[in-house]
Write a protein that holds these residues in place. Structure first.
Motif, mmCIF file in Angstrom:
data_model
loop_
_atom_site.group_PDB
_atom_site.id
_atom_site.type_symbol
_atom_site.label_atom_id
_atom_site.label_comp_id
_atom_site.label_asym_id
_atom_site.label_seq_id
_atom_site.Cartn_x
_atom_site.Cartn_y
_atom_site.Cartn_z
ATOM 1 N N THR A 9 0.690 -5.116 1.792
ATOM 2 C CA THR A 9 -0.233 -4.001 1.945
ATOM 3 C C THR A 9 -0.130 -3.086 0.730
ATOM 4 O O THR A 9 0.960 -2.793 0.250
ATOM 5 C CB THR A 9 0.103 -3.197 3.216
ATOM 6 O OG1 THR A 9 0.041 -4.071 4.340
ATOM 7 C CG2 THR A 9 -0.872 -2.043 3.416
ATOM 8 N N SER A 10 -1.235 -2.649 0.210
ATOM 9 C CA SER A 10 -1.258 -1.813 -0.983
ATOM 10 C C SER A 10 -0.398 -0.571 -0.812
ATOM 11 O O SER A 10 -0.424 0.093 0.226
ATOM 12 C CB SER A 10 -2.708 -1.400 -1.288
ATOM 13 O OG SER A 10 -2.743 -0.296 -2.157
ATOM 14 N N GLN A 29 -3.282 8.681 -4.149
ATOM 15 C CA GLN A 29 -4.426 7.859 -4.548
ATOM 16 C C GLN A 29 -5.257 8.534 -5.629
ATOM 17 O O GLN A 29 -5.430 9.758 -5.646
ATOM 18 C CB GLN A 29 -5.299 7.527 -3.339
ATOM 19 C CG GLN A 29 -4.728 6.385 -2.503
ATOM 20 C CD GLN A 29 -5.718 5.880 -1.483
ATOM 21 O OE1 GLN A 29 -5.902 6.481 -0.442
ATOM 22 N NE2 GLN A 29 -6.353 4.765 -1.777
ATOM 23 N N ASN A 118 -2.651 -2.763 -9.858
ATOM 24 C CA ASN A 118 -2.324 -3.847 -8.926
ATOM 25 C C ASN A 118 -3.443 -4.852 -8.681
ATOM 26 O O ASN A 118 -3.250 -5.780 -7.894
ATOM 27 C CB ASN A 118 -1.858 -3.268 -7.583
ATOM 28 C CG ASN A 118 -2.968 -2.549 -6.833
ATOM 29 O OD1 ASN A 118 -4.025 -2.253 -7.373
ATOM 30 N ND2 ASN A 118 -2.717 -2.257 -5.563
ATOM 31 N N SER A 119 -4.593 -4.742 -9.328
ATOM 32 C CA SER A 119 -5.661 -5.722 -9.068
ATOM 33 C C SER A 119 -5.630 -6.902 -10.035
ATOM 34 O O SER A 119 -6.283 -7.921 -9.785
ATOM 35 C CB SER A 119 -7.044 -5.055 -9.150
ATOM 36 O OG SER A 119 -7.461 -4.892 -10.487
#
Length: 375
Positions: A9-10, A29, A118-119
């Motif tokens: 999970t992010s 965020q 993280n992508s």
């Protein structure tokens, strides 16, 4: 069998959920919590009833493509052809995924500079490639000895994020020259340049791959209206690349999303006639300076912030706890949410660093800083 069996999970979701549970101030965020430009809202209201709600052409709304070409010429002195070298994407994340999955094949290697957003790695894994993670220097500048040593005959692409999330650092002219020297020896390696924070820079100017003649013919540049115009929820970005690369990416894009939200494209196209990107940069610099000034007397050590809307701090003077646990403790006991930097590394390198987002109202930053200065 899942292609991403080990993706957790992010961390962004984890920290935001914790912040909600504990009523913490959320500086984790990366999205603004202040109102959009009134002019943008007025344009939205004025055209909502126009006939603009059907598909745009696959590559993007022609007027928006033209505005991007004009802005690229103005900002970087690069002429791009609207019909063959620009693609509107559903946010830069989709652009990154499209670029990687167009050119990376089974067994290809992609260099990713850590700490990294993280992508990138999941996109490589879905493509069947292998991520090769290369750590930046201690001060988060690129280490070109490590980069050159990591290149093999299987290297297909290097992903470069500049200005850099999570650290806020910006590449210098010397950095680009060092990269150009290395890549002269490897003419087939592609560059994916994530430049989503290109209009949020401070002490030194952003140098874009758009301005590098030695590299531009092998470079795919990802940009983001969500970041530049602080409308992250609209998920509108774009890619710029030479025709030979763009032609192939359009094939993948066509069957991934076909075309991007028409209303947002129409509004942004008109808004670009009135917005001043220099003013956006000045606004974020004021917020950076405010946040830095508010916590300069705290026990947090401020790291350099050349661009983006993120401030990295070191908390060695406060705790020896690992950064993930300290970030959770900061939420639960002190009411401020951040992101631990170790999660941006493949090996979870922990230097006791946290990332705060200062794209918030002054009131939010003042309230958060008051809590942070009590530690």
């Amino acid at each position: 069998m899942s292609k991403l069996p080990n993706i957790p999970t992010s961390i962004f979701s984890v920290m935001s959920q914790l912040a909600n549970e504990h009523g913490a101030i959320n500086l984790s965020q990366g999205f603004p919590n202040f109102p959009e430009d009134e002019r943008l809202l007025q344009i939205s209201e004025s055209i909502i009833r126009e006939n603009i709600h059907q598909y745009t052409p696959m590559a993007g709304l022609p007027s928006l493509l033209e505005k991007i070409a004009n802005q690229t010429l103005k900002q970087y002195d690069r002429k791009v052809i609207t019909s063959t070298e620009i693609l509107i994407t559903a946010g830069a994340t989709q652009g990154v995924f499209t670029a990687i999955n167009t050119f990376v094949n089974q067994g290809d290697e992609v260099l990713i500079l850590d700490p990294s957003y993280n992508s990138y790695e999941p996109s490589v894994l879905v493509a069947g490639g292998k991520s090769v993670r290369v750590s930046l220097n201690e001060d988060y500048t690129p280490n070109f000895n490590r980069i050159e040593s990591a290149i093999t005959s299987k290297t297909k692409m290097i992903v470069i994020n500049n200005p850099h999330n999570p650290t806020g650092r910006i590449w210098t002219e010397q950095d680009f020259e060092a990269l150009e020297t290395i890549l002269e020896k490897h003419p087939k390696i592609l560059i994916l340049a994530d430049e989503v924070y290109e209009y949020i820079t401070f002490s030194q100017p952003h140098i874009s791959f758009n301005t590098r003649p030695k590299l531009v013919e092998r470079t795919i540049i990802a940009s983001s209206f969500g970041k530049s115009l602080h409308v992250t929820g609209w998920k509108v970005g774009y890619l710029i690349a030479p025709e030979k690369l763009m032609h192939e990416m359009k094939k993948v894009h066509q069957f991934l999303v076909f075309s991007v939200n028409s209303f947002s494209q129409h509004v942004i196209s008109r808004y670009l006639d009135v917005v001043d990107f220099n003013e956006i940069s000045k606004m974020y610099q004021r917020k950076r300076d405010l946040f830095q000034n508010l916590i300069k007397d705290s026990r947090f050590e401020l790291m350099p912030c050349d661009g983006t809307y993120f401030q990295v701090v070191n908390y060695n003077a406060i705790s020896n706890t690992n950064d993930v646990d300290f970030a959770k403790e900061l939420i639960q006991k002190h009411g401020v949410a951040s992101i631990p930097i170790s999660v941006f590394y493949a090996d979870q390198t922990d230097k006791h660093m946290l990332r705060f987002c200062f794209a918030k109202t002054d009131e939010t930053l003042i309230a958060a800083a008051e809590k942070l200065c009590k530690l």
